[in-house]
Design an enzyme around this catalytic site. Structure first.
Site, PDB file in Angstrom:
ATOM      1  N   PHE A 145       3.710   5.441  -8.184  1.00  0.00           N
ATOM      2  CA  PHE A 145       3.655   4.745  -7.061  1.00  0.00           C
ATOM      3  C   PHE A 145       2.154   4.986  -6.516  1.00  0.00           C
ATOM      4  O   PHE A 145       1.735   6.096  -5.958  1.00  0.00           O
ATOM      5  CB  PHE A 145       4.639   4.934  -6.117  1.00  0.00           C
ATOM      6  CG  PHE A 145       4.628   4.115  -4.924  1.00  0.00           C
ATOM      7  CD1 PHE A 145       4.930   2.874  -4.730  1.00  0.00           C
ATOM      8  CD2 PHE A 145       3.843   4.670  -4.000  1.00  0.00           C
ATOM      9  CE1 PHE A 145       4.784   1.962  -3.712  1.00  0.00           C
ATOM     10  CE2 PHE A 145       3.715   3.785  -2.708  1.00  0.00           C
ATOM     11  CZ  PHE A 145       4.206   2.544  -2.579  1.00  0.00           C
ATOM     12  N   ASP A 230      -4.176  11.008  -7.724  1.00  0.00           N
ATOM     13  CA  ASP A 230      -3.962  10.433  -6.586  1.00  0.00           C
ATOM     14  C   ASP A 230      -3.045  11.265  -5.697  1.00  0.00           C
ATOM     15  O   ASP A 230      -1.888  11.717  -6.002  1.00  0.00           O
ATOM     16  CB  ASP A 230      -2.909   9.058  -6.945  1.00  0.00           C
ATOM     17  CG  ASP A 230      -2.458   8.461  -5.757  1.00  0.00           C
ATOM     18  OD1 ASP A 230      -2.328   8.941  -4.620  1.00  0.00           O
ATOM     19  OD2 ASP A 230      -1.831   7.342  -5.845  1.00  0.00           O
ATOM     20  N   LYS A 259      -3.075   9.071   4.084  1.00  0.00           N
ATOM     21  CA  LYS A 259      -1.624   9.457   4.662  1.00  0.00           C
ATOM     22  C   LYS A 259      -2.108  10.500   5.737  1.00  0.00           C
ATOM     23  O   LYS A 259      -2.889  10.327   6.743  1.00  0.00           O
ATOM     24  CB  LYS A 259      -0.672  10.154   3.882  1.00  0.00           C
ATOM     25  CG  LYS A 259      -0.009   8.672   3.078  1.00  0.00           C
ATOM     26  CD  LYS A 259       1.117   9.137   2.710  1.00  0.00           C
ATOM     27  CE  LYS A 259       1.774   7.870   1.783  1.00  0.00           C
ATOM     28  NZ  LYS A 259       1.887   6.546   2.478  1.00  0.00           N
TER      29      LYS A 259
END
Length: 404
Positions: A145, A230, A259
């Protein structure tokens, strides 16, 4: 109770009426928050065990971050990258130092960081590695993801994210996550990068086998391929280290961050790499109007300084062991598997008992907010400011749900 009137149902109906249904949120309407706690429009409090998918690693409204945002709002919020502002150099320098890299390229969202990483890797492949034009490929993992843009969903294996959004972008090879032999076999002379999550968050906090990440690092070095990590969800203290890669002493060629970098206040993402990689970009080839804006930089500087002390990483590691012990005590009592790294856990519930969605609904009724993913799996990712007592509370409430 607010004015003795339950406002939650009405607010939920309004949200459903006026919003595209691209999410299926729990029927909770939050109006305020502080630390690890949320309060809804009816005055009910909830323990936050999602932390905005790790965007709120430092809790809601961390005073140091809020102060930085307030101070910057009174001075300057946007210039665009057409000009330089007085927060930009400090942010880039301090983040580069935290990452151990030469350069930083600021963006806004995590997906933008991933798109940036893809573009940089391809350009590096053509200009530095010498891959023929239009032939660059990137190896990725099943269950990944990395976001939901059209390019990113082109190499997703989640049909909910991918179906009906074609035609898909070529240039990606998908291999099983954790399978070093398959990854090695997929690399050819036109491979420019391997793009991986060190821990797969959306898949249910899936930790790869020991030795996998060092193996990826070695094969990328041997085959002149960039290793892109990531760390948008896994990085910045979540797993008990600054980066999830740190647990096995691995340093990728490129970090993708987001984030928590914005402190739960503004969207901030970044790519960090050395000058031989990020240096391939020239003016006009990539950018963002809001990327690296003054408000974002002011908040992110304080985020980096919080992490530079190491306190949050240590806290995540220590409290993560308490969380692990509590959750492992529920194995055979409704849980069939538990995966924990720092304050990040994936829990597989016996599907004969309930779905992950049902478990999260029942937890919410008991004052704990979590998120399901993929059937009977739920994720726990509380803010790193959570206390031992609050961890015990969350585990106790989960035990109640599993016991029926």
């Amino acid at each position: 109770m607010v004015d003795d009137i339950l406002r939650t149902p009405e607010a939920v109906r309004d949200a459903e009426r006026w919003t595209a249904h691209n999410y299926h949120p729990l029927p909770v309407v939050i109006s305020s928050a502080e630390g690890a706690w949320l309060t809804d429009v009816d005055g009910r409090r909830y323990l936050d065990c999602l932390a905005g998918y790790s965007a709120l690693n430092f809790g809601h409204r961390h005073p140091q971050l809020i102060a930085a945002a307030h101070a910057q709002l009174d001075r300057l919020t946007l210039t665009s990258r057409a000009f330089i502002h007085d927060q930009f150099a400090d942010f880039c320098r301090e983040l580069a130092e935290l990452c151990g890299k030469d350069l930083v390229l600021p963006m806004n969202t995590g997906a933008e960081a991933v798109e940036t990483g893809i573009k940089v890797a391809r350009k590096w492949g053509y200009q530095v590695k010498g891959v023929p034009a239009g032939r660059a490929n990137i190896v990725v993992a099943e269950g990944n993801f990395h976001g939901r843009t059209t390019t990113i969903v082109s190499f997703s294996t989640d049909e909910d994210a991918r179906a009906d959004f074609g035609p898909y972008t070529p240039g990606f090879t998908v291999v099983p996550y954790g399978d070093l032999d398959a990854l090695t076999a997929a690399i050819d002379e036109n491979t420019v990068a391997v793009l991986l999550e060190p821990i797969q968050g959306e898949q249910g906090v899936v930790v790869p086998p020991e030795g996998y990440l060092p193996g990826v690092r070695q094969v990328c070095t041997d085959r002149n391929v960039l290793f892109i990590a990531d760390e948008i969800q896994s990085g910045l203290g979540r797993t008990g280290a600054t980066f999830a890669c740190d647990h096995e002493g691995v340093v990728p060629d490129m970090y993708l961050l987001g984030k928590a970098l914005g402190g739960g206040i503004v969207p901030v993402s970044a790519v960090a790499a050395n000058s031989d990689v990020l240096g391939v970009l020239k003016p006009g080839q990539h950018g963002s109007t809001f990327g690296g804006n003054p408000l974002a930089c002011a908040v992110a500087i304080e985020v980096v300084r919080l992490l530079a002390t190491g306190d949050f990483q240590r806290r995540s590691a220590e409290l993560g062991e308490r969380l692990r012990a509590g959750l492992e005590g529920l194995l055979g009592k409704g849980l069939v598997a538990v995966r924990v790294r720092g304050l990040w856990a994936g829990l597989d519930i016996d599907p004969a008992l309930m779905s992950g969605r049902e478990a999260c609904e029942r937890l919410a009724e008991r004052g704990v907010l979590a998120k399901d993913t993929h059937g009977s799996t739920i994720r726990l990712a509380p803010p790193l400011v959570i206390t031992e007592e609050e961890i015990d509370l969350a585990v106790a409430k989960l035990a109640e749900v599993l016991a029926g």
